[in-house]
Design a protein around this motif. Structure first.
Motif, PDB file in Angstrom:
ATOM      1  N   TYR A 234      13.621 114.586 135.591  1.00 13.25           N
ATOM      2  CA  TYR A 234      12.895 114.637 134.314  1.00 13.25           C
ATOM      3  C   TYR A 234      13.351 113.453 133.454  1.00 13.25           C
ATOM      4  CZ  TYR A 234      11.237 119.314 135.493  1.00 13.25           C
ATOM      5  OH  TYR A 234      10.614 120.387 136.104  1.00 13.25           O
ATOM      6  N   TYR A 235      13.214 112.239 134.005  1.00 10.78           N
ATOM      7  CA  TYR A 235      13.737 111.033 133.354  1.00 10.78           C
ATOM      8  C   TYR A 235      13.130 110.748 131.979  1.00 10.78           C
ATOM      9  CZ  TYR A 235       9.727 109.483 136.165  1.00 10.78           C
ATOM     10  OH  TYR A 235       8.495 109.385 136.754  1.00 10.78           O
ATOM     11  N   PRO A 236      11.852 111.152 131.677  1.00 15.70           N
ATOM     12  CA  PRO A 236      11.381 110.901 130.304  1.00 15.70           C
ATOM     13  C   PRO A 236      12.202 111.651 129.248  1.00 15.70           C
ATOM     14  CG  PRO A 236       9.535 111.339 131.772  1.00 15.70           C
ATOM     15  CD  PRO A 236      10.777 111.690 132.530  1.00 15.70           C
ATOM     16  N   PHE A 237      12.821 112.769 129.647  1.00 13.84           N
ATOM     17  CA  PHE A 237      13.599 113.561 128.695  1.00 13.84           C
ATOM     18  C   PHE A 237      14.899 112.859 128.313  1.00 13.84           C
ATOM     19  CE2 PHE A 237      11.700 118.045 129.247  1.00 13.84           C
ATOM     20  CZ  PHE A 237      10.467 117.540 129.623  1.00 13.84           C
ATOM     21  N   ALA A 238      15.286 111.832 129.088  1.00 15.63           N
ATOM     22  CA  ALA A 238      16.466 111.045 128.751  1.00 15.63           C
ATOM     23  C   ALA A 238      16.086 109.714 128.116  1.00 15.63           C
ATOM     24  CB  ALA A 238      17.293 110.791 130.019  1.00 15.63           C
ATOM     25  N   GLY A 239      14.813 109.569 127.775  1.00 15.59           N
ATOM     26  CA  GLY A 239      14.344 108.320 127.177  1.00 15.59           C
ATOM     27  C   GLY A 239      14.316 108.375 125.665  1.00 15.59           C
ATOM     28  N   GLN A 240      13.552 107.453 125.079  1.00 17.21           N
ATOM     29  CA  GLN A 240      13.375 107.409 123.630  1.00 17.21           C
ATOM     30  C   GLN A 240      11.884 107.374 123.311  1.00 17.21           C
ATOM     31  OE1 GLN A 240      16.300 104.877 121.311  1.00 17.21           O
ATOM     32  NE2 GLN A 240      16.495 103.900 123.320  1.00 17.21           N
ATOM     33  N   ILE A 241      11.513 107.984 122.203  1.00 20.54           N
ATOM     34  CA  ILE A 241      10.120 107.962 121.767  1.00 20.54           C
ATOM     35  C   ILE A 241      10.023 106.993 120.595  1.00 20.54           C
ATOM     36  CG2 ILE A 241       8.174 109.318 120.905  1.00 20.54           C
ATOM     37  CD1 ILE A 241       9.465 111.757 122.268  1.00 20.54           C
ATOM     38  N   VAL A 242       9.261 105.923 120.797  1.00 21.91           N
ATOM     39  CA  VAL A 242       9.153 104.872 119.786  1.00 21.91           C
ATOM     40  C   VAL A 242       7.677 104.580 119.524  1.00 21.91           C
ATOM     41  CG1 VAL A 242      11.334 103.837 120.532  1.00 21.91           C
ATOM     42  CG2 VAL A 242       9.180 102.997 121.480  1.00 21.91           C
ATOM     43  N   GLN A 243       7.421 103.931 118.412  1.00 23.52           N
ATOM     44  CA  GLN A 243       6.040 103.553 118.105  1.00 23.52           C
ATOM     45  C   GLN A 243       5.724 102.199 118.721  1.00 23.52           C
ATOM     46  OE1 GLN A 243       4.272 104.718 114.404  1.00 23.52           O
ATOM     47  NE2 GLN A 243       3.453 102.677 114.056  1.00 23.52           N
ATOM     48  N   ASN A 244       4.654 102.161 119.488  1.00 21.75           N
ATOM     49  CA  ASN A 244       4.214 100.909 120.082  1.00 21.75           C
ATOM     50  C   ASN A 244       3.598 100.030 118.979  1.00 21.75           C
ATOM     51  OD1 ASN A 244       2.311  98.976 121.291  1.00 21.75           O
ATOM     52  ND2 ASN A 244       2.773 100.002 123.226  1.00 21.75           N
ATOM     53  N   PRO A 245       4.102  98.832 118.762  1.00 22.21           N
ATOM     54  CA  PRO A 245       3.601  98.000 117.655  1.00 22.21           C
ATOM     55  C   PRO A 245       2.144  97.577 117.823  1.00 22.21           C
ATOM     56  CG  PRO A 245       5.134  96.773 119.051  1.00 22.21           C
ATOM     57  CD  PRO A 245       5.207  98.188 119.496  1.00 22.21           C
ATOM     58  N   LYS A 246       1.657  97.538 119.068  1.00 26.42           N
ATOM     59  CA  LYS A 246       0.273  97.114 119.305  1.00 26.42           C
ATOM     60  C   LYS A 246      -0.711  98.263 119.073  1.00 26.42           C
ATOM     61  CE  LYS A 246       1.359  93.449 122.623  1.00 26.42           C
ATOM     62  NZ  LYS A 246       1.172  92.951 124.015  1.00 26.42           N
ATOM     63  N   THR A 247      -0.357  99.467 119.536  1.00 26.23           N
ATOM     64  CA  THR A 247      -1.291 100.598 119.435  1.00 26.23           C
ATOM     65  C   THR A 247      -1.027 101.471 118.213  1.00 26.23           C
ATOM     66  OG1 THR A 247       0.124 102.078 120.745  1.00 26.23           O
ATOM     67  CG2 THR A 247      -1.444 100.673 121.947  1.00 26.23           C
ATOM     68  N   SER A 248       0.144 101.301 117.591  1.00 28.23           N
ATOM     69  CA  SER A 248       0.566 102.145 116.453  1.00 28.23           C
ATOM     70  C   SER A 248       0.667 103.618 116.858  1.00 28.23           C
ATOM     71  CB  SER A 248      -0.390 101.996 115.259  1.00 28.23           C
ATOM     72  OG  SER A 248      -0.401 100.665 114.795  1.00 28.23           O
ATOM     73  N   GLU A 249       0.881 103.868 118.132  1.00 27.43           N
ATOM     74  CA  GLU A 249       1.037 105.232 118.639  1.00 27.43           C
ATOM     75  C   GLU A 249       2.384 105.365 119.336  1.00 27.43           C
ATOM     76  OE1 GLU A 249      -3.657 106.340 119.490  1.00 27.43           O
ATOM     77  OE2 GLU A 249      -2.357 105.766 121.154  1.00 27.43           O
ATOM     78  N   PRO A 250       2.940 106.584 119.348  1.00 25.66           N
ATOM     79  CA  PRO A 250       4.229 106.764 120.026  1.00 25.66           C
ATOM     80  C   PRO A 250       4.093 106.641 121.537  1.00 25.66           C
ATOM     81  CG  PRO A 250       3.369 108.870 119.240  1.00 25.66           C
ATOM     82  CD  PRO A 250       2.459 107.812 118.704  1.00 25.66           C
ATOM     83  N   GLU A 251       5.162 106.193 122.181  1.00 22.86           N
ATOM     84  CA  GLU A 251       5.240 106.144 123.633  1.00 22.86           C
ATOM     85  C   GLU A 251       6.675 106.466 124.033  1.00 22.86           C
ATOM     86  OE1 GLU A 251       4.186 102.229 124.910  1.00 22.86           O
ATOM     87  OE2 GLU A 251       5.955 101.288 124.028  1.00 22.86           O
ATOM     88  N   ILE A 252       6.849 106.843 125.302  1.00 25.07           N
ATOM     89  CA  ILE A 252       8.180 107.183 125.800  1.00 25.07           C
ATOM     90  C   ILE A 252       8.746 105.978 126.556  1.00 25.07           C
ATOM     91  CG2 ILE A 252       9.539 108.752 127.232  1.00 25.07           C
ATOM     92  CD1 ILE A 252       7.279 110.808 126.933  1.00 25.07           C
ATOM     93  N   ILE A 253       9.898 105.499 126.116  1.00 26.09           N
ATOM     94  CA  ILE A 253      10.599 104.424 126.816  1.00 26.09           C
ATOM     95  C   ILE A 253      11.629 105.084 127.738  1.00 26.09           C
ATOM     96  CG2 ILE A 253      11.990 102.345 126.617  1.00 26.09           C
ATOM     97  CD1 ILE A 253       9.177 102.116 125.419  1.00 26.09           C
ATOM     98  N   CYS A 254      11.420 104.969 129.030  1.00 26.90           N
ATOM     99  CA  CYS A 254      12.330 105.556 130.013  1.00 26.90           C
ATOM    100  C   CYS A 254      13.457 104.576 130.286  1.00 26.90           C
ATOM    101  CB  CYS A 254      11.573 105.902 131.289  1.00 26.90           C
ATOM    102  SG  CYS A 254      10.259 107.111 131.039  1.00 26.90           S
ATOM    103  N   ASP A 255      14.488 104.643 129.442  1.00 25.83           N
ATOM    104  CA  ASP A 255      15.601 103.689 129.498  1.00 25.83           C
ATOM    105  C   ASP A 255      16.937 104.374 129.742  1.00 25.83           C
ATOM    106  OD1 ASP A 255      15.842 105.004 127.120  1.00 25.83           O
ATOM    107  OD2 ASP A 255      15.954 103.215 125.854  1.00 25.83           O
ATOM    108  N   ASN A 256      16.895 105.683 130.050  1.00 21.81           N
ATOM    109  CA  ASN A 256      18.116 106.470 130.273  1.00 21.81           C
ATOM    110  C   ASN A 256      19.063 106.388 129.083  1.00 21.81           C
ATOM    111  OD1 ASN A 256      19.530 108.313 131.874  1.00 21.81           O
ATOM    112  ND2 ASN A 256      20.790 106.723 132.797  1.00 21.81           N
ATOM    113  N   ASN A 257      18.476 106.438 127.899  1.00 21.50           N
ATOM    114  CA  ASN A 257      19.287 106.497 126.684  1.00 21.50           C
ATOM    115  C   ASN A 257      20.134 107.766 126.655  1.00 21.50           C
ATOM    116  OD1 ASN A 257      19.895 105.462 123.927  1.00 21.50           O
ATOM    117  ND2 ASN A 257      18.943 107.399 123.299  1.00 21.50           N
TER     118      ASN A 257
END
Length: 454
Positions: free
Chosen positions: A84-107
């Motif tokens: 469930y790697y998205p659960f270890a990611g970060q949710i950030v706003q995409n500057p191009k779409t102005s919508e949130p996305e999940i960054i799967c970076d193992n934060n």
């Protein structure tokens, strides 16, 4: 400190306190070599980014070693985050779409250890405002998943799993917790999560105009500043299996069998009408509907889909009609309202409606407090409760809680109790008059230590 932990009784009038002792960041054991992003599906944008918490209470650990328990929890969490790697990611706003996305970076996921000054049996399981407000931490921006393990002076523990709703819905979180328990018990995973988020609009979006009356585009600021029509009271109830069966019989007449949720909703709707200001001539109920089986054309193709696949059905009736109607007649109204949403066409239209209103977040108008007195019912029948065993035994109690302070509707979530006898645990957010009406109700029993045989 050891003298305090050995006490099983809390002095009368002792103020319940929670001390947070340690924070740890747990990362997946085998992450992807390079970070990558997951674009949220249209239905994820309907979630509102609310934090949601699933809370479980357990008896005293056999080992009586809280540190060993937390270490074991963290070790198996690292393993389940591989899947469930998205659960270890970060949710950030995409500057191009102005919508949130999940960054799967193992934060990583945040694990918090806490200790209380009372035993479990001294906890007020009914008044969740008093018991949990500021005692269960809400989602921190950098960690869309966090887990709080709390030790009580009797040796009992509670585990709170708090998720950002953009990660998924109750079905997704239930799959995550079930997989975690399987890993903790050294069992093979019974399901492989699907992280594709593939629910996209049709090439030529189209939708029924009625969706414009139900949903609206909104901003996080509008969500945070929604008008407060009532003080909202968070309460927890126990309902006996015999009461649920009785309601289902009352709702099922003339050869038509209603579901337990339809029967329960009809009963609650009947109670609601006596608690509403006389200025209102009608009132609404709403139901959260999971579209997985509908979108999969009944073939269970989406059973492992991780994300949000939820819509809201609403029924409206005049207060006078509800006063005069029987439970079976109201249950028919409930059934018809849910049926309008519980189909693939509705979900395809809803996905297209969101497409036509992007970018941004979307919510039902009622949730933003724009539809008058409304109660939303959510069924957690399939959510794991008794099965949530991390190798240390099954829980005494499993329920849902939210730390949010503002919501425009009242809310009830039912799930099977940990007793396994068909009884229910009902978590509720209520306006004061409705809470007062339930105090005198023969079916709703305030949750207590005696219900849990503590």
């Amino acid at each position: 400190m050891s003298d305090i932990l050995n006490k099983n009784e809390a002095p009368e009038n002792q103020k319940f306190e929670v001390t947070f002792s340690r924070k740890s960041v747990v990362k997946a054991l085998n992450p992807s070599l390079e970070p990558f992003s997951i674009t949220l599906s249209n239905l994820d944008l309907l979630s509102g980014r609310f934090p949601v918490t699933y809370l479980y209470f357990y008896r005293k650990l056999e080992s009586d070693n809280f540190k060993a328990f937390v270490d074991a929890l963290k070790n198996t969490l690292a393993q389940v985050l591989d899947h469930y790697y998205p659960f270890a990611g970060q949710i950030v706003q995409n500057p191009k779409t102005s919508e949130p996305e999940i960054i799967c970076d193992n934060n990583g996921a945040l694990v918090i250890e806490a200790h209380t000054n009372i035993p479990l049996k001294s906890l007020d399981f009914y008044n969740l405002n008093e018991t949990l407000q500021e005692k269960v931490v809400s989602v921190e921006p950098d960690f869309p998943l966090q887990i709080q393990a709390t030790e009580y002076t009797c040796g009992g523990i509670s585990i709170a799993f708090t998720f950002d709703h953009a990660l998924g819905d109750a079905t997704s979180f239930g799959k995550f917790i079930a997989s975690w328990c399987e890993i903790a018990q050294k069992k093979p995973l019974s399901s492989i999560p699907d992280h594709t988020r593939h629910l996209r609009a049709r090439s030529s979006p189209k939708y029924q105009p009625s969706l414009d009356q139900t949903f609206m585009k909104c901003t996080m600021k509008e969500i945070q500043n929604m008008p407060m029509n009532h003080v909202l009271l968070k309460r927890l109830y126990h309902i006996e299996a015999s009461s649920i069966d009785m309601l289902q019989k009352l709702a099922s007449l003339n050869g038509v069998k209603r579901t337990k949720i339809e029967a329960f909703s009809a009963y609650v709707w009947k109670i609601m009408i006596g608690t509403i200001d006389e200025r209102h001539k009608t009132c609404k109920m709403g139901w959260l509907v999971d579209g997985r089986e509908r979108m999969g054309r009944g073939k269970n193709l989406m059973s492992n889909y991780i994300g949000n696949v939820l819509s809201l059905a609403f029924g409206e009736a005049s207060i006078q009609e509800l006063k005069e109607a029987s439970i079976s007649e109201i249950a028919k109204t409930v059934h018809e309202a849910i049926s309008k949403v519980n189909n693939e066409d509705h979900f395809l239209d809803l996905i297209d409606w969101i497409e036509c209103h992007r970018p941004g977040l979307m919510l039902a108008k009622a949730v933003l407090g724009q539809e008058g007195p409304t109660l939303v019912v959510s069924s957690g029948q399939r959510f794991p409760v008794k099965e949530v065993d991390f190798g240390f035994g099954s829980p005494l109690l499993g329920t849902v809680y939210t730390s949010i302070q503002k919501v425009g509707v009242s809310y009830m979530n039912q799930r099977l109790s940990a007793k396994g006898d068909g009884s229910w645990t009902v978590s509720a957010i209520l306006w004061p008059e409705l809470e007062a009406a339930l105090q005198d109700d023969p079916i709703f029993h305030p949750m207590s230590a005696s219900n849990l045989q503590l």
